[in-house]
Design a protein around this motif. Structure first.
Motif, PDB file in Angstrom:
ATOM      1  N   GLY A 217       0.783  -1.223   0.000  1.00  0.00           N
ATOM      2  CA  GLY A 217       0.000   0.000   0.000  1.00  0.00           C
ATOM      3  C   GLY A 217       0.815   1.273   0.000  1.00  0.00           C
ATOM      4  O   GLY A 217       0.264   2.365   0.209  1.00  0.00           O
ATOM      5  N   LEU A 218       2.118   1.169  -0.255  1.00  0.00           N
ATOM      6  CA  LEU A 218       2.980   2.349  -0.251  1.00  0.00           C
ATOM      7  C   LEU A 218       3.008   2.987  -1.634  1.00  0.00           C
ATOM      8  O   LEU A 218       3.007   2.293  -2.655  1.00  0.00           O
ATOM      9  CB  LEU A 218       4.402   1.960   0.157  1.00  0.00           C
ATOM     10  N   GLN A 219       3.048   4.313  -1.672  1.00  0.00           N
ATOM     11  CA  GLN A 219       3.238   5.022  -2.934  1.00  0.00           C
ATOM     12  C   GLN A 219       4.712   4.917  -3.297  1.00  0.00           C
ATOM     13  O   GLN A 219       5.576   5.437  -2.590  1.00  0.00           O
ATOM     14  CB  GLN A 219       2.820   6.489  -2.793  1.00  0.00           C
ATOM     15  N   THR A 220       5.004   4.244  -4.400  1.00  0.00           N
ATOM     16  CA  THR A 220       6.376   3.821  -4.691  1.00  0.00           C
ATOM     17  C   THR A 220       6.872   4.400  -6.007  1.00  0.00           C
ATOM     18  O   THR A 220       6.124   4.487  -6.984  1.00  0.00           O
ATOM     19  CB  THR A 220       6.444   2.278  -4.756  1.00  0.00           C
ATOM     20  N   SER A 221       8.139   4.794  -6.023  1.00  0.00           N
ATOM     21  CA  SER A 221       8.815   5.227  -7.244  1.00  0.00           C
ATOM     22  C   SER A 221      10.092   4.419  -7.411  1.00  0.00           C
ATOM     23  O   SER A 221      10.746   4.075  -6.425  1.00  0.00           O
ATOM     24  CB  SER A 221       9.164   6.720  -7.187  1.00  0.00           C
ATOM     25  N   MET A 222      10.441   4.130  -8.656  1.00  0.00           N
ATOM     26  CA  MET A 222      11.684   3.413  -8.948  1.00  0.00           C
ATOM     27  C   MET A 222      12.602   4.310  -9.770  1.00  0.00           C
ATOM     28  O   MET A 222      12.188   4.862 -10.788  1.00  0.00           O
ATOM     29  CB  MET A 222      11.415   2.118  -9.712  1.00  0.00           C
ATOM     30  N   VAL A 223      13.846   4.436  -9.319  1.00  0.00           N
ATOM     31  CA  VAL A 223      14.869   5.140 -10.081  1.00  0.00           C
ATOM     32  C   VAL A 223      15.671   4.092 -10.844  1.00  0.00           C
ATOM     33  O   VAL A 223      16.301   3.218 -10.243  1.00  0.00           O
ATOM     34  CB  VAL A 223      15.794   5.962  -9.157  1.00  0.00           C
ATOM     35  N   VAL A 224      15.629   4.160 -12.166  1.00  0.00           N
ATOM     36  CA  VAL A 224      16.315   3.186 -13.026  1.00  0.00           C
ATOM     37  C   VAL A 224      17.523   3.879 -13.633  1.00  0.00           C
ATOM     38  O   VAL A 224      17.390   4.734 -14.503  1.00  0.00           O
ATOM     39  CB  VAL A 224      15.380   2.666 -14.139  1.00  0.00           C
ATOM     40  N   ARG A 225      18.709   3.515 -13.184  1.00  0.00           N
ATOM     41  CA  ARG A 225      19.910   4.241 -13.598  1.00  0.00           C
ATOM     42  C   ARG A 225      20.349   3.927 -15.019  1.00  0.00           C
ATOM     43  O   ARG A 225      20.993   4.748 -15.677  1.00  0.00           O
ATOM     44  CB  ARG A 225      21.052   3.934 -12.629  1.00  0.00           C
ATOM     45  N   SER A 226      20.044   2.731 -15.512  1.00  0.00           N
ATOM     46  CA  SER A 226      20.515   2.330 -16.835  1.00  0.00           C
ATOM     47  C   SER A 226      19.569   1.283 -17.409  1.00  0.00           C
ATOM     48  O   SER A 226      18.764   0.691 -16.674  1.00  0.00           O
ATOM     49  CB  SER A 226      21.941   1.761 -16.742  1.00  0.00           C
TER      50      SER A 226
END
Length: 266
Positions: free
Chosen positions: A8-17
Motif C-alpha cells: 500500500g505504499l506510494q512507490t517510485s523506482m529510479v532506473v539508472r541504466s
C-alpha cells in the motif's frame, strides 16, 4: 518495489541504466533450469560439465528463441518509460550478468507488470546525487520527495581479493607474522594481495579464481556461486585437497592468468 506497492505504499523506482529483463518462465522451462525436474544429479552434470563459453552461447540462443516468440512482451513496459532490454537483443547473455557483472538484470516475477500498469512511478536514466531535506536529488536536477529510500544497487565485492583482508582479520599487518613456534605466516593483507581475481572469465573462457588453486598462494581455495556450483565444485575441490595431502597433486595449470575482454566470449 513490488512488495512496497502491495503493502500500500506510494512507490517510485529510479532506473539508472537499461536493464535486461528475463521472464521467470524462460529460466524454469524444461530446456533450461527446468531440467532439474528430471533429477538433480543429471542436471548438475548438464550445466556444470561444459565450458562456460559454450553454456553461455547455448543459453543466449535458447532465450533468444523464447523472445522471438513474443517480441512485444515488454512493449507496454517500454511505453511506460522503463528502459528495458529483452532477450531479442543478441548482445544479452544472462550468464554474463551472473558471472561478469554480478547484476544488471531482473528476473521478472511480476514486477514488470506493476510498472507497465503505472502502479509504480518510474524515473529513468538518472542517478541519485544527493539527499535533500525531503528526499533525493537526481542527476537531471529533479527532486523526489520520499519518506524512505531503498538502495538496490547490486554487489560490489565480486572480487574476493578486495574483501579478503577484512574477512580474515580486522587487524591487518604489512609484515609476515609468526606463531608460537616462530614459523613465519602471512598476515591478512599479504594473503589478500596474493589471491587471484575472482569471477569474470579468463582468456580461455573459464571462471577465474573459484574452486581452483591460486597462482601465488598455496593451500588456499575459494568457494562461491549458486547451489548447483556448490554441489558440483565441492567434489572437485575436495579431490584437490585430498591429492595435496597425499602428495600427488600435480602442478597447477596457470597458462591463462589474464582476464578476457568483457563480452568477448559470452
Amino acid at each position: 518495489m513490488q512488495d512496497c506497492y502491495e503493502a500500500g505504499l506510494q512507490t517510485s523506482m529510479v532506473v539508472r541504466s537499461p536493464t535486461y529483463i528475463v521472464p521467470t518462465e524462460y529460466v524454469t522451462h524444461p530446456l533450461s533450469l527446468g531440467a532439474y525436474d528430471g533429477g538433480v544429479e543429471a542436471a548438475d552434470k548438464l550445466f556444470n560439465s561444459i565450458p562456460t563459453c559454450i553454456d553461455a552461447q547455448l543459453s543466449r540462443g535458447l532465450f533468444g528463441m523464447f523472445g522471438s516468440l513474443e517480441p512485444e512482451r515488454y512493449a507496454g513496459l517500454k511505453k511506460a518509460g522503463f528502459p528495458v532490454i529483452d532477450s531479442n537483443d543478441p548482445s544479452q547473455s544472462l550468464i554474463s550478468n551472473l558471472l561478469e557483472t554480478a547484476g544488471g538484470h531482473y528476473m521478472d516475477v511480476g514486477g514488470a507488470k506493476v510498472l507497465e500498469e503505472g502502479k509504480v512511478a518510474i524515473k529513468a536514466l538518472v542517478e541519485p546525487v544527493a539527499y535533500t531535506p525531503s528526499g533525493l536529488k537526481l542527476s537531471d536536477g529533479s527532486i523526489v520527495d520520499t519518506d524512505a529510500v531503498v538502495w538496490c544497487t547490486g554487489f560490489a565485492d565480486k572480487n574476493v581479493g578486495e574483501v579478503a583482508e577484512e574477512i580474515l582479520s580486522s587487524a591487518a599487518t604489512t609484515e609476515e607474522v609468526s606463531d608460537e613456534t616462530g614459523e613465519p605466516h602471512l598476515g591478512p593483507r599479504e594473503i589478500a594481495s596474493r589471491i587471484d581475481n575472482t569471477w569474470g572469465l579468463d582468456s580461455e573462457g573459464e571462471i577465474r579464481g573459484m574452486w581452483k588453486r591460486h597462482s601465488r598462494l598455496d593451500n588456499f581455495w575459494i568457494m562461491g556461486g549458486f547451489t548447483s556450483q556448490h554441489r558440483w565444485h565441492s567434489k572437485t575441490l575436495a579431490l584437490q585437497i585430498k591429492a595435496a595431502l597425499e602428495g600427488i597433486l600435480p602442478p597447477a595449470y596457470l597458462d591463462t592468468p589474464s582476464a578476457k575482454p568483457s563480452g568477448a566470449c559470452l
